[in-house]
Design a protein around this motif. Structure first.
Motif, PDB file in Angstrom:
ATOM      1  N   MET A   1      -3.339  -6.197  -3.842  1.00 26.51           N
ATOM      2  CA  MET A   1      -2.843  -4.849  -3.585  1.00 26.51           C
ATOM      3  C   MET A   1      -2.215  -4.222  -4.828  1.00 26.51           C
TER       4      MET A   1
ATOM      5  N   GLY B   1      -4.005  -1.209  -3.194  1.00 24.00           N
ATOM      6  CA  GLY B   1      -2.874  -0.302  -3.071  1.00 24.00           C
ATOM      7  C   GLY B   1      -2.931   0.857  -4.060  1.00 24.00           C
TER       8      GLY B   1
ATOM      9  N   ALA C   1      -9.362  -0.368   0.332  1.00 21.77           N
ATOM     10  CA  ALA C   1      -8.425   0.703   0.704  1.00 21.77           C
ATOM     11  C   ALA C   1      -9.052   1.614   1.751  1.00 21.77           C
TER      12      ALA C   1
ATOM     13  N   CYS D   1       1.515   7.828  -1.225  1.00 24.76           N
ATOM     14  CA  CYS D   1       1.615   6.368  -1.212  1.00 24.76           C
ATOM     15  C   CYS D   1       2.414   5.897  -2.418  1.00 24.76           C
TER      16      CYS D   1
ATOM     17  N   ASN E   1       3.010   2.323  -4.175  1.00 30.83           N
ATOM     18  CA  ASN E   1       2.523   0.951  -4.130  1.00 30.83           C
ATOM     19  C   ASN E   1       3.483   0.003  -4.831  1.00 30.83           C
TER      20      ASN E   1
ATOM     21  N   THR F   1       3.612   0.415   0.191  1.00 35.76           N
ATOM     22  CA  THR F   1       2.756  -0.757   0.383  1.00 35.76           C
ATOM     23  C   THR F   1       3.344  -1.949  -0.355  1.00 35.76           C
TER      24      THR F   1
END
Length: 395
Positions: free
Chosen positions: A24, A38, A253, A51, A53, A18
């Protein structure tokens, strides 16, 4: 060998990267209550997806291409996904591109003004799209899968609606750069999207065949549903129209994950738990419980209310429906107990009477009706003496 292959397969993961701004970004949870969405997006992934970020405060689309992508490109593997959200800081010079403004000041011999410029800002119809195009080209060179997400809106309300500018459309008041300098307060009609960052991103997504998530519109609709008071109290940082506390970041999110599922983007690798209650609903119930928990009512009911309240509060931002419903039940019982404790419409309150309840100052439903009234003259009924419920034993 077979066992080693199985072990390798289980360890393999696919990453969603991300890239975005402060809405974020990661934050140090030990020093601030501010959070970026994020930080929580990974909680909605399942299977072998994780994920990573890379959101960073004070960054725009230019920064992403020139600095963020080169920094993290070695971590982006073939088959990975890259979510891209920029607009907040692209707007900072009100529609004028930073490079153009810097060059203008230098050309005018205004070096101090040039040096003092914040190093971000693009024009939505030109340089914003060109930097984003370069980002997509970089992703595809890495055999990664880019996804555009339009920026979460700001919580600026006009009456009960999010403003045009808060949705990253600066068409009501933008600036242009001429040979004479900056000309401000330019305006175009709402159906002209020349200065609309979210619209231009959607247009570019179609042109480049990139999946597009309209978080701008979705977040505006959500904030309008909550209203200004609840949005600011429960989602945003204090006196801040842009950044989120934990409940707000998690809510956004979750919204992104839901939108992706609805559009069939990685729907088999995303999961939104229906047993998790909307944060604003949970916080509203918590506030209602906190308003009455210190009032006088049945001690056993109060204890259960306190326990249910503490349980739900400690679950932030993932408030379970079971805990939410339990607090709701205990709140209803507490309200009923308070009503009984305070008496009904026929109750009589005896204030300052002596221990044998013979003579004293009496009020009925809060209205003074006199003193030196012998209790024997009162009809049978329910009486409250010094805040305690007394049945009709004294007639």
């Amino acid at each position: 060998t077979f066992m080693l292959v199985i072990g390798y397969t289980n360890l393999y993961s696919q990453t969603i990267h991300t890239f975005g701004d402060s809405t974020m970004s990661n934050y140090d949870t030990s020093t601030t209550e501010q959070r970026g969405w994020g930080m929580y997006f990974g909680e909605f992934l399942k299977g072998n997806f994780i994920c990573s970020n890379h959101g960073a405060a004070g960054t725009d689309s230019r920064y992403c291409y020139q600095y963020a992508m080169p920094r993290f490109k070695n971590k982006i593997l073939p088959g990975d996904y890259v979510i891209i959200q920029y607009a907040h800081n692209d707007m900072k010079h009100n529609g004028i591109d930073y490079d153009e403004l810097y060059s203008f000041y230098i050309g005018q011999g205004m070096e101090e003004e040039a040096k003092s410029l914040k190093k971000f800002g693009t024009n939505p119809s030109t340089t914003y799209k060109s930097w984003l195009t370069k980002i997509i080209e970089s992703c595809r060179e890495l055999n990664a899968n880019p996804i555009f997400v339009s920026s979460v809106c700001r919580a600026n309300f006009s009456s009960d609606k999010i403003t045009r500018k808060a949705k990253h459309d600066i068409g009501d008041s933008y600036s242009i750069l001429t040979s004479e300098g900056i000309v401000s307060n330019q305006k175009i009609s709402e159906d002209d999207h020349t200065m609309d960052y979210a619209y231009q991103l959607k247009s570019l997504a179609k042109e480049l065949n990139v999946p597009f998530i309209d978080l701008t519109s979705a977040s505006a609709e959500l904030f309008e549903q909550y209203g200004s008071f609840k949005t600011h109290k429960y989602l945003n940082m204090p006196s801040d129209y842009t950044h989120f506390r934990q409940d707000g970041a998690y809510t956004i999110a979750r919204l992104v994950a839901r939108l992706m599922i609805e559009q069939g983007i990685l729907e088999n690798n995303l999961f939104v738990d229906s047993n998790i209650v909307d944060a604003v609903e949970a916080c509203t119930l918590i506030d209602l419980a906190e308003e009455i928990v210190d009032k006088d009512f049945d001690i056993e009911i109060k204890t259960r209310l306190e326990d249910a309240l503490e349980t739900l509060k400690n679950q932030s931002p993932t408030y379970s429906n079971d805990s939410y419903q339990e607090l709701k039940v205990q709140l209803e019982l507490a309200n009923k107990s308070i009503e009984e404790h305070n008496g009904n419409s026929d109750a009589i309150e005896l204030i300052g009477c002596n221990d044998v309840f013979s003579v004293g100052i009496y009020t009925v439903n809060g209205s003074f009706i006199g003193n030196n009234i012998d209790y024997h003259s009162l009809p049978k009924g329910i009486y409250i003496v010094n805040g305690k419920l007394i049945m009709n034993k004294y007639h």
